[in-house]
Design a protein around this motif. Structure first.
Motif, PDB file in Angstrom:
ATOM      1  N   THR A 226       0.831  -1.203   0.000  1.00 40.81           N
ATOM      2  CA  THR A 226       0.000   0.000   0.000  1.00 40.81           C
ATOM      3  C   THR A 226       0.865   1.252   0.000  1.00 40.81           C
ATOM      4  N   THR A 227       1.930   1.261   0.787  1.00 39.35           N
ATOM      5  CA  THR A 227       2.828   2.419   0.824  1.00 39.35           C
ATOM      6  C   THR A 227       3.470   2.648  -0.536  1.00 39.35           C
ATOM      7  N   THR A 228       3.922   1.578  -1.175  1.00 43.87           N
ATOM      8  CA  THR A 228       4.533   1.717  -2.501  1.00 43.87           C
ATOM      9  C   THR A 228       3.547   2.291  -3.508  1.00 43.87           C
ATOM     10  N   CYS A 229       2.312   1.827  -3.477  1.00 41.93           N
ATOM     11  CA  CYS A 229       1.299   2.330  -4.407  1.00 41.93           C
ATOM     12  C   CYS A 229       0.960   3.795  -4.131  1.00 41.93           C
ATOM     13  N   ARG A 230       0.941   4.182  -2.879  1.00 41.28           N
ATOM     14  CA  ARG A 230       0.683   5.591  -2.556  1.00 41.28           C
ATOM     15  C   ARG A 230       1.835   6.476  -2.992  1.00 41.28           C
ATOM     16  N   GLU A 231       3.060   5.974  -2.843  1.00 43.80           N
ATOM     17  CA  GLU A 231       4.214   6.736  -3.329  1.00 43.80           C
ATOM     18  C   GLU A 231       4.148   6.901  -4.840  1.00 43.80           C
TER      19      GLU A 231
END
Length: 401
Positions: A29-34
């Motif tokens: 999720t963090t990677t996709c938000r970045e």
């Protein structure tokens, strides 16, 4: 500087920023938000990222960034209309796997969808960009394509690591969840807790071995290190221990034999280990310690006492020097052996950690299962920083004639 040079410089800066800003963690999720945040800044639109957990499965929306009202719907694309189209059709002008994103009614703003996939790989989701105003240039499409591939590579690494951790965790659970059965004259209960849902497993284990004349050998150990290598070494220790214990040697001689065997194999990691030979007919417990923390005994009134033992070197050093200690173990007492993850806390002296265990006061007449549950709960072992293996045992009271 010409307009083309400026476009190429902007493209290069975007790709350079993507390398530094995307994939800072192993969280999907963090990677996709970045990814969404970077694309929203550089493409001046709204970005949504939809993930596919498994081929043919449902799509879930995990990230959204950019100006509100730019045509971003709250519905994730389906595998058939989103990921499949973006993965199979090609934009002829750019050569990228980019297709116009679906829009209806007023939602006719310029939009593109690109698969989250490395070149030639299976799509893991879809990135959708929408904006009002002019359409997307070839350089912007290239940024979208390359940055999405970069994110997909990070997602692939994270998923492979998660799969490896899951394999290691299942291996560890299979190895420790079902120890050997002791004699019926001994009640036992055990528990193994990994250090967090994604943590690499360690080499913690517990075991029970039936001996002759109604005696049982209780074991708890901790191989140094984490991961599959530690789990494999732990399994080797358990196998060797069972073989040596079957000869009915006293605990300190079992440790001595294990130490010499492991010291001859440079590939094996050292391990701490505590052995307890329980003899219910005599009401005694004989201990031998190889670099391990001392056990605790809970009385019938629920109070705890640490058993003072001589501590020998860890297994695998080849030094030996293990000594036996025998003490009474009455039917009203419950013995608790454990790995260091149960009591150790970062930055805290081990004596203070052990004192916290010794200060516990459990309900009177707790059996092994209740002792394990209460100790794990009161010491907050479910949030420990290291793996925890715990084994409790109590001599079973014989029914009267």
């Amino acid at each position: 500087m010409t307009e083309r040079d400026e476009a190429l410089l902007t493209r290069a800066r975007a790709l350079e920023q993507a390398i530094g800003e995307i994939g800072t963690t192993l969280d999907e999720t963090t990677t996709c938000r970045e990814l969404a945040s970077l694309l929203a800044r550089h493409l001046h639109g709204s970005v949504t990222v939809d993930l596919l957990d498994e081929p043919g499965g449902p799509i879930r929306r995990v990230a959204l960034a950019g100006a509100a009202g730019a045509g971003v719907g709250g519905r994730a694309l389906t595998a058939a209309t989103g990921v499949g189209r973006a993965a199979t059709r090609s934009d002829r002008a750019t050569g990228a796997d980019v297709v116009p994103a679906a829009g209806t009614g007023a939602d006719r703003a310029p939009s593109l969808a690109v698969p989250l996939a490395v070149r030639g790989g299976r799509p893991m989701g879809t990135v959708i960009v929408r904006r009002s105003g002019p359409g997307f240039s070839a350089d912007e499409v290239a940024v979208l394509q390359h940055v999405s591939r970069l994110a997909a590579r990070h997602l692939g690494h994270a998923r492979r690591l998660a799969a490896t951790e899951d394999t290691a965790l299942h291996l560890q659970r299979a190895l420790v969840a079902e120890p050997g059965r002791p004699h019926p004259n001994l009640e036992v209960a055990g528990s193994y807790l990994p250090a967090g849902p994604r943590a690499l497993v360690g080499g913690d284990w517990f075991e029970t071995v039936r001996l002759h004349y109604g005696r049982s050998l209780l074991v708890v150990g901790d191989v140094m290190g984490h991961g599959l290598d530690a789990a494999v070494d732990m399994n080797a220790y358990r196998a060797a221990l069972r073989e040596v214990a079957s000869t009915d040697l006293p605990p300190h001689r079992v440790l001595r034999h294990l130490d010499s065997v492991v010291a001859e194999d440079d590939a094996r990691r050292p391990a701490t280990c505590l052995l307890v030979q329980v003899d219910p007919s005599r009401g005694t417990a004989t201990f031998a310690n190889a670099g391990h923390l001392p056990p605790a005994v809970f009385g019938a009134d629920g109070s705890a006492e640490l058993v003072d033992l001589p501590v020998g070197p860890p297994l695998g050093t080849g030094v030996g020097g293990y000594e036996p200690t025998t003490r009474p173990l009455t039917p009203g007492e419950t013995l608790l052996i454990f790995t260091d993850g149960l009591v150790e806390r970062r930055g805290e002296d081990i004596d203070m950690s052990l004192a916290r265990l010794a200060a516990l006061r459990l309900p009177a007449d707790c059996g092994p299962e209740r002792v394990v549950e209460e100790v794990l709960r009161r010491l907050d072992a479910h949030h420990a920083e290291d793996d925890v293996a715990v084994l409790a045992a109590r001599v079973r009271i014989r029914p009267g004639p």
